[in-house]
Design a protein around this motif. Structure first.
Motif, PDB file in Angstrom:
ATOM      1  N   LEU A 177      -8.839   8.490  -1.820  1.00 58.32           N
ATOM      2  CA  LEU A 177      -8.254   7.859  -0.637  1.00 58.32           C
ATOM      3  C   LEU A 177      -7.606   8.897   0.277  1.00 58.32           C
ATOM      4  N   ASP A 226       0.851  -1.192   0.000  1.00 64.05           N
ATOM      5  CA  ASP A 226       0.000   0.000   0.000  1.00 64.05           C
ATOM      6  C   ASP A 226       0.885   1.240   0.000  1.00 64.05           C
ATOM      7  N   HIS A 252      -3.615   1.489   6.739  1.00 64.78           N
ATOM      8  CA  HIS A 252      -4.443   0.352   6.335  1.00 64.78           C
ATOM      9  C   HIS A 252      -5.859   0.781   5.954  1.00 64.78           C
ATOM     10  N   PRO A 253      -6.002   1.582   4.884  1.00 60.73           N
ATOM     11  CA  PRO A 253      -7.330   2.073   4.497  1.00 60.73           C
ATOM     12  C   PRO A 253      -8.214   1.024   3.842  1.00 60.73           C
ATOM     13  N   GLY A 254      -7.697  -0.186   3.597  1.00 60.62           N
ATOM     14  CA  GLY A 254      -8.525  -1.236   3.039  1.00 60.62           C
ATOM     15  C   GLY A 254      -8.147  -1.612   1.621  1.00 60.62           C
ATOM     16  N   TRP A 300     -16.828   4.657  -3.790  1.00 59.66           N
ATOM     17  CA  TRP A 300     -15.974   5.227  -4.832  1.00 59.66           C
ATOM     18  C   TRP A 300     -16.393   4.719  -6.211  1.00 59.66           C
ATOM     19  N   GLY A 314      -9.883  10.268   2.843  1.00 57.88           N
ATOM     20  CA  GLY A 314     -10.396   9.350   3.854  1.00 57.88           C
ATOM     21  C   GLY A 314     -11.428   8.368   3.358  1.00 57.88           C
ATOM     22  N   LEU A 372      -9.048  -0.791  -1.333  1.00 54.47           N
ATOM     23  CA  LEU A 372      -8.834   0.214  -2.371  1.00 54.47           C
ATOM     24  C   LEU A 372      -7.378   0.654  -2.458  1.00 54.47           C
ATOM     25  N   ALA A 373      -6.684   0.649  -1.330  1.00 57.51           N
ATOM     26  CA  ALA A 373      -5.263   1.026  -1.362  1.00 57.51           C
ATOM     27  C   ALA A 373      -4.456   0.002  -2.145  1.00 57.51           C
ATOM     28  N   SER A 390     -12.786   5.085   1.976  1.00 59.39           N
ATOM     29  CA  SER A 390     -12.194   3.755   1.928  1.00 59.39           C
ATOM     30  C   SER A 390     -13.184   2.672   1.483  1.00 59.39           C
ATOM     31  N   LYS A 391     -14.459   3.005   1.392  1.00 55.36           N
ATOM     32  CA  LYS A 391     -15.456   2.007   1.022  1.00 55.36           C
ATOM     33  C   LYS A 391     -15.490   1.839  -0.495  1.00 55.36           C
TER      34      LYS A 391
END
Length: 204
Positions: free
Chosen positions: A154, A65, A70-72, A164, A157, A74-75, A159-160
């Motif tokens: 991202l 990443d 750890h944004p999930g 996006w 903020g 998408l990163a 992250s879902k």
């Protein structure tokens, strides 16, 4: 088509272990995913954080990443997009490392849907008991051209995945139910035990 196996999660419900190296069948979860996914794409990368040398035996690029905290998933998808852009790929197909029964025709069906010129982002979907389609957004097809928009989102903020993706338009491809859920994912020790049993039953 560049494939990315997303293995950058924290695996908190599995005690924080490295999911990619968790034993499964005759190998590991990553082995099982690669066996199904690798034939479907032209090249592969693994998205993972920490010491990349633990993947040395696979001889695959490891892309961490680029965004901290750890944004999930998408990163990890963004890191794969950046790798794809540098190496001439137009799209990235993503799967998570904890899904050892993923469909063998996943990428072909996502590509066929994308080729019809609808939405730019294509998700796999499963069917609920009531007939509704349940999006499986970590199983997706992503245009590399959207990477700068994803990077910007991202950084704010977001992250879902679906929030996006739906800004740009997404379409879902239904996959039929089988004896084994192709999107079964291993999140806990109980899930791992169940996956082992399903795998054993499928082999005999």
């Amino acid at each position: 088509m560049l494939g990315v196996v997303l293995a950058g999660g924290l695996a908190s419900r599995l005690g924080g272990v490295d999911k990619a190296s968790v034993g499964f069948g005759a190998g590991t979860l990553l082995d099982a995913v690669l066996a199904r996914f690798a034939p479907q794409v032209e090249a592969l990368v693994v998205n993972a954080n920490g010491d990349a040398s633990r993947f040395a035996r696979y001889a695959l690029p490891v892309v961490p990443d680029d965004i901290g905290g750890h944004p999930g998933p998408l990163a990890g998808i963004l890191s794969a997009m950046d790798h794809g852009a540098k190496n001439g790929f137009s799209h990235v197909a993503s799967v998570p490392v904890d899904t050892p029964f993923l469909p063998g025709n996943l990428v072909a069906r996502l590509k066929d849907t994308a080729a019809r010129g609808g939405a730019p982002i294509i998700f796999a979907a499963s069917s609920a008991e009531d007939g509704r389609l349940l999006r499986q957004p970590v199983f997706g097809l992503w245009p590399v051209s959207l990477r700068e928009d994803l990077r910007s989102s991202l950084s704010t903020g977001l992250s879902k995945i679906v929030l996006w993706a739906d800004r740009h338009g997404s379409e879902s491809v239904p996959f039929p139910s089988t004896d084994i859920d192709p999107f079964f994912n291993v999140n806990s020790a109980a899930d791992l035990d169940e996956a082992q049993k399903l795998n054993d039953s499928a082999m005999y």
